[in-house]
Design a protein around this motif. Structure first.
Motif, PDB file in Angstrom:
ATOM      1  N   UNK B   1      -1.353  -0.736 -10.675  1.00  0.00           N
ATOM      2  CA  UNK B   1      -0.318  -0.654  -9.662  1.00  0.00           C
ATOM      3  C   UNK B   1       0.377   0.920  -9.966  1.00  0.00           C
ATOM      4  N   UNK B   2       0.408   1.778  -9.369  1.00  0.00           N
ATOM      5  CA  UNK B   2       0.747   3.000  -9.384  1.00  0.00           C
ATOM      6  C   UNK B   2       2.309   3.255  -9.349  1.00  0.00           C
ATOM      7  N   UNK B   3       3.096   2.067  -8.920  1.00  0.00           N
ATOM      8  CA  UNK B   3       4.527   2.039  -8.711  1.00  0.00           C
ATOM      9  C   UNK B   3       5.114   2.834  -7.417  1.00  0.00           C
ATOM     10  N   UNK B   4       4.157   3.359  -6.692  1.00  0.00           N
ATOM     11  CA  UNK B   4       4.297   3.785  -5.264  1.00  0.00           C
ATOM     12  C   UNK B   4       4.158   2.816  -4.367  1.00  0.00           C
ATOM     13  N   UNK B   5       5.092   2.441  -3.363  1.00  0.00           N
ATOM     14  CA  UNK B   5       4.843   1.439  -2.353  1.00  0.00           C
ATOM     15  C   UNK B   5       4.894   2.085  -1.054  1.00  0.00           C
ATOM     16  N   UNK B   6       3.984   1.379  -0.143  1.00  0.00           N
ATOM     17  CA  UNK B   6       3.886   2.008   1.385  1.00  0.00           C
ATOM     18  C   UNK B   6       3.782   0.761   2.093  1.00  0.00           C
ATOM     19  N   UNK B   7       4.583   1.072   3.301  1.00  0.00           N
ATOM     20  CA  UNK B   7       4.458  -0.338   4.292  1.00  0.00           C
ATOM     21  C   UNK B   7       4.476   0.551   5.687  1.00  0.00           C
ATOM     22  N   UNK B   8       3.732  -0.111   6.585  1.00  0.00           N
ATOM     23  CA  UNK B   8       2.900  -1.352   6.461  1.00  0.00           C
ATOM     24  C   UNK B   8       1.524  -1.036   5.955  1.00  0.00           C
ATOM     25  N   UNK B   9       0.856  -2.020   5.530  1.00  0.00           N
ATOM     26  CA  UNK B   9      -0.612  -1.564   5.145  1.00  0.00           C
ATOM     27  C   UNK B   9      -1.346  -1.471   6.391  1.00  0.00           C
ATOM     28  N   UNK B  10      -1.365  -2.036   7.529  1.00  0.00           N
ATOM     29  CA  UNK B  10      -2.051  -1.606   8.592  1.00  0.00           C
ATOM     30  C   UNK B  10      -1.104  -1.512   9.833  1.00  0.00           C
ATOM     31  N   UNK B  11      -1.534  -0.781  10.755  1.00  0.00           N
ATOM     32  CA  UNK B  11      -1.010  -0.525  11.918  1.00  0.00           C
ATOM     33  C   UNK B  11      -1.915  -0.341  12.938  1.00  0.00           C
ATOM     34  N   UNK B  12      -1.858  -1.071  14.017  1.00  0.00           N
ATOM     35  CA  UNK B  12      -2.767  -0.673  15.395  1.00  0.00           C
ATOM     36  C   UNK B  12      -1.665  -0.554  16.489  1.00  0.00           C
ATOM     37  N   UNK B  13      -1.978   0.197  17.080  1.00  0.00           N
ATOM     38  CA  UNK B  13      -1.161   0.952  18.238  1.00  0.00           C
ATOM     39  C   UNK B  13      -1.926   1.485  19.410  1.00  0.00           C
ATOM     40  N   UNK B  14      -1.327   1.911  20.384  1.00  0.00           N
ATOM     41  CA  UNK B  14      -2.199   2.502  21.612  1.00  0.00           C
ATOM     42  C   UNK B  14      -1.722   4.044  21.524  1.00  0.00           C
ATOM     43  N   UNK B  15      -2.526   4.879  22.181  1.00  0.00           N
ATOM     44  CA  UNK B  15      -2.481   6.108  22.476  1.00  0.00           C
ATOM     45  C   UNK B  15      -0.826   6.413  23.301  1.00  0.00           C
ATOM     46  N   UNK B  16      -0.571   7.650  22.707  1.00  0.00           N
ATOM     47  CA  UNK B  16       0.827   7.842  23.319  1.00  0.00           C
ATOM     48  C   UNK B  16       1.726   7.275  22.796  1.00  0.00           C
ATOM     49  N   UNK B  17       1.698   6.187  21.930  1.00  0.00           N
ATOM     50  CA  UNK B  17       2.855   5.609  20.944  1.00  0.00           C
ATOM     51  C   UNK B  17       3.406   6.344  19.968  1.00  0.00           C
ATOM     52  N   UNK B  18       4.487   5.720  19.365  1.00  0.00           N
ATOM     53  CA  UNK B  18       5.107   6.728  18.133  1.00  0.00           C
ATOM     54  C   UNK B  18       5.082   5.324  17.045  1.00  0.00           C
TER      55      UNK B  18
END
Lengths: 116, 113
Positions: B1-18
């Motif tokens: 564990x590096x101590x750096x956290x990121x969220x979310x782990x996975x993200x699925x979205x559509x074209x044109x989105x933010x």
């Protein structure tokens, strides 16, 4: 323009033998070099580094060699173990902006497979 | 564990989105770096923040932006998403004592459909 190159996309070695991963760079402003290991679905993990004022740094089974005149560095793993199977990235650091800012430039990585 | 956290782990979205990706650096680290890793590509540097200020830009598209907040966490905003934006996005924080070494989070896998 790729400033850090890892010309071997993959390398396969037998368990217990030596693994040698190579990296070449073009920018003479790089003054610090690092190796990272990356398993699938995980972030890169820092492995070992070397300053440009040295030509060798050793940490357990891992040794990094730097040849500044050839702009070449290599990572030696002895003895290789199946758990070493991963993608290895070479990275080079250069200062920018006249201050204490450092930016890493990465190679594309070499997939090491250590066979039991 | 590096101590750096990121969220979310996975993200699925559509074209044109933010979308917004979040990163918390290691305790005590002031610098945050964002990287993109596309298929068969190495880690491409996007942008760096230091103590809330932008310090360097790499290959970051104009559709992308980032910021670092007073508590030192950082967000990477990706807008008008395209299929080609599908990639792994990593954040890293820099070690204070050794200024060159960066420690990476586990990444966010973005899939744009």
């Amino acid at each position: 323009d790729q400033q850090v190159k890892q010309n071997s996309p993959s390398l396969s070695v037998q368990e217990g033998r030596i693994s040698i991963l190579n990296c070449d760079y073009t920018n003479s402003m790089f003054d610090y070099f690092l190796w990272y290991k990356k398993y699938p679905a995980e972030g890169p993990t820092f492995l070992i580094s070397i300053s440009s004022i040295k030509d060798k740094n050793e940490d357990g089974r891992f040794t990094v060699f730097l040849n500044k005149s050839a702009k070449h560095l290599s990572l030696h793993i002895v003895p290789s173990q199946p758990g070493d199977s991963a993608v290895y990235f070479c990275a080079a650091s250069a200062r920018f902006g006249g201050g204490s800012n450092y930016k890493l430039t990465f190679g594309k990585g070499t997939l090491l497979t250590v066979n039991p | 564990d590096s101590g750096v956290t990121q969220t979310p782990k996975h993200l699925i979205t559509a074209t044109g989105q933010r979308v917004t990706l979040r990163c918390s650096p290691r305790s005590g680290d002031l610098s945050v770096y964002w990287y993109q890793q596309s298929l068969d590509q190495g880690l491409q540097f996007l942008i760096q923040y230091y103590n809330g200020e932008e310090r360097a830009k790499g290959n970051i598209l104009e559709r992308f932006s980032a910021q670092q907040f007073p508590d030192l966490h950082s967000e990477l905003n990706l807008s008008s998403l395209e299929l080609g934006d599908s990639a792994l996005y990593f954040c890293a924080s820099r070690e204070r004592e050794n200024k060159d070494t960066q420690y990476f989070g586990p990444g966010t896998r973005l899939t744009v459909l």
